[in-house]
Design a protein around this motif. Sequence first.
Motif, short mmCIF file in Angstrom:
data_model
loop_
_atom_site.label_atom_id
_atom_site.label_comp_id
_atom_site.label_asym_id
_atom_site.label_seq_id
_atom_site.Cartn_x
_atom_site.Cartn_y
_atom_site.Cartn_z
N SER A 342 -5.08 6.40 9.83
CA SER A 342 -4.58 5.19 10.50
C SER A 342 -3.11 4.96 10.20
N LEU A 343 -2.63 5.44 9.05
CA LEU A 343 -1.24 5.22 8.67
C LEU A 343 -0.27 6.15 9.38
N CYS A 344 -0.78 6.97 10.30
CA CYS A 344 0.10 7.81 11.12
C CYS A 344 0.74 7.00 12.24
N THR A 345 0.30 5.77 12.43
CA THR A 345 0.86 4.91 13.46
C THR A 345 1.58 3.73 12.82
N ASP A 346 2.57 3.18 13.52
CA ASP A 346 3.32 2.03 13.00
C ASP A 346 2.42 0.82 12.82
N ALA A 347 1.48 0.64 13.74
CA ALA A 347 0.57 -0.50 13.64
C ALA A 347 -0.30 -0.40 12.39
N GLY A 348 -0.74 0.80 12.09
CA GLY A 348 -1.55 1.01 10.90
C GLY A 348 -0.77 0.76 9.63
N VAL A 349 0.47 1.25 9.57
CA VAL A 349 1.31 1.04 8.39
C VAL A 349 1.59 -0.43 8.18
N GLU A 350 1.92 -1.13 9.25
CA GLU A 350 2.21 -2.56 9.15
C GLU A 350 0.99 -3.34 8.66
N SER A 351 -0.18 -2.98 9.18
CA SER A 351 -1.41 -3.66 8.76
C SER A 351 -1.71 -3.38 7.29
N ALA A 352 -1.48 -2.15 6.84
CA ALA A 352 -1.76 -1.79 5.45
C ALA A 352 -0.81 -2.49 4.49
N ARG A 353 0.46 -2.58 4.85
CA ARG A 353 1.44 -3.23 3.97
C ARG A 353 1.19 -4.73 3.87
N ALA A 354 0.56 -5.29 4.88
CA ALA A 354 0.29 -6.73 4.87
C ALA A 354 -0.90 -7.10 4.00
N HIS A 355 -1.67 -6.11 3.58
CA HIS A 355 -2.87 -6.40 2.77
C HIS A 355 -2.54 -6.24 1.29
N ALA A 356 -2.85 -7.26 0.49
CA ALA A 356 -2.48 -7.27 -0.92
C ALA A 356 -3.14 -6.18 -1.74
N LEU A 357 -4.28 -5.68 -1.29
CA LEU A 357 -5.03 -4.72 -2.11
C LEU A 357 -4.80 -3.26 -1.72
N THR A 358 -4.03 -2.99 -0.69
CA THR A 358 -3.89 -1.62 -0.20
C THR A 358 -3.36 -0.69 -1.27
N VAL A 359 -2.21 -1.00 -1.84
CA VAL A 359 -1.59 -0.11 -2.83
C VAL A 359 -2.43 -0.03 -4.11
N PRO A 360 -2.89 -1.16 -4.68
CA PRO A 360 -3.73 -1.05 -5.88
C PRO A 360 -4.99 -0.22 -5.67
N VAL A 361 -5.62 -0.35 -4.49
CA VAL A 361 -6.84 0.43 -4.21
C VAL A 361 -6.51 1.91 -4.13
N LEU A 362 -5.41 2.26 -3.48
CA LEU A 362 -5.04 3.68 -3.37
C LEU A 362 -4.77 4.27 -4.74
N VAL A 363 -4.09 3.53 -5.60
CA VAL A 363 -3.81 4.04 -6.94
C VAL A 363 -5.10 4.16 -7.75
N LYS A 364 -5.96 3.19 -7.59
CA LYS A 364 -7.24 3.23 -8.31
C LYS A 364 -8.09 4.42 -7.91
N LYS A 365 -8.09 4.76 -6.60
CA LYS A 365 -8.94 5.83 -6.09
C LYS A 365 -8.29 7.21 -6.20
N MET A 366 -7.12 7.28 -6.81
CA MET A 366 -6.42 8.55 -6.89
C MET A 366 -7.16 9.55 -7.78
N PHE A 367 -7.94 9.06 -8.72
CA PHE A 367 -8.72 9.91 -9.62
C PHE A 367 -10.18 9.47 -9.62
N ARG A 368 -11.04 10.33 -10.12
CA ARG A 368 -12.45 10.03 -10.39
C ARG A 368 -13.30 9.81 -9.14
N VAL A 369 -12.86 10.33 -8.01
CA VAL A 369 -13.71 10.30 -6.81
C VAL A 369 -14.00 11.73 -6.40
N SER A 370 -13.00 12.43 -5.91
CA SER A 370 -13.12 13.84 -5.56
C SER A 370 -11.73 14.38 -5.29
N ASP A 371 -11.61 15.69 -5.24
CA ASP A 371 -10.30 16.29 -4.94
C ASP A 371 -9.83 15.88 -3.55
#
Length: 453
Positions: A342-371
């Motif tokens: 979804s972040l391949c589009t401008d609308a998707g990027v804008e929506s993701a940046r507007a959400h307070a949990l987007t970056v923390p969730v991505l950092v949290k899921k960077m390990f301990r899920v799967s490669d």
Amino acid sequence: MVLPMSRATRVTGRLVPEIPLLRRRGKEAGRGGDGVEEEVSVPANFRCPISLELMRDPVTAPTGITYDRESLEGWLARGHGTCPVTGLPVRLADLVPNHATRRMIQDWCVANRARGVERVPTPRVPVGEVDAEEVLAEVSAAARRGDAAACGAVAARARALGKESERNRRCLAAAGAARALSFAFRQLTGEPLEGASAVSGALGEILAALTVFFPLDEECRRCIASPASLKSLASLLSHGELAARVSAAVVLRELASSGDRHALEAISRAHGMCDALVGLVTSPVSSSATKAALVTAYYLVSSSDRTAARFAELGVVPAVVELLVDSDNGTSEKALAVLDASLCTDAGVESARAHALTVPVLVKKMFRVSDMATDFAVSALWRLCRASGAGAVSCRGEALRVGAFQKLLLLLQVGCAGVTKERASELLKMLNASRGSVECIETVDFKGLKRPF
């Protein structure tokens, strides 16, 4: 439990397996006794020549040798076409149930019940080629005459038979179960029938049966991807009974992941389909339906920028972010795939940046899920941070505060390759430029967020 053969005994000049033993702990073990195990010898004529275990469903081949059905069918399925004992040709259709031996085995089990032997249940009669053809003919005939109730009932019977055993499933599949069910689904959706509830129930039964006979060939996909069929699928996804919604999501996943561009384009154009898929993510009804909807959404979002923008407008990004906060590994992997696409589009990027949990969730899921989840998380974070605008600067600062710098360093030390390694290195360079002005915190704390996890 039948013990594996431990040694061989020489009989009539040949090495033959020792008779297996059924072992059980003596009755005195449960009453403070010494727990000595009793041994029950299995008669030789009750043992399958292939598995050497007590036969549960004895069948006799044309060669006169009796085997356990599961063992012999497994032998034939592995590419053997001969009797294991005699070496003469044997076909699956030639096997005849040996009722006399089965009854003797059951009598022997009953006689040894006091010694811990459980009675072998009477096996169900497997589906034959003629039986399979008759069932599928009934499905097609009911669909042609518009009898939704009968069509649904026969589809439910086909599903039950297919789930009863792998042998039944293969037999029905070889007889064309997937095609018959796909035709029936299209037929019922293409004709105005009385009794909408009856039609909806029949369509749900057909979809449930269809999931047993994957994969779908081109003809099946063409039936399900017709405009009328997709319209019904979208309706079932949004308003159907729970079982029907799950089945519809699973069938859509099969279509979307088949590599059939025509089917994928038809799904993306179907009225109400994208809304229904996002609805299953926003308001989950079951784990399997959510995962299937995520897989379908991923293929649709990846198929074209227009479809990706449509999903972004429908709120797929915040829905996926909320889902990632507390999801199992399988769901997390699929949700991260949708978010990254979804972040391949401008609308998707804008929506993701507007959400307070987007970056923390991505950092949290960077390990301990799967490669694969790590690859998607790094890619998504890279897409959010790479621009030069205020939104990207804010994302880089947030990433530093929740510990992304340390995690990226660890990722490069542990080892990653290809595009993920390149993007992780680029992210480190971006974040390094902002390190002096941002206070880093422990990833698990997520201090300073607008709302807690």
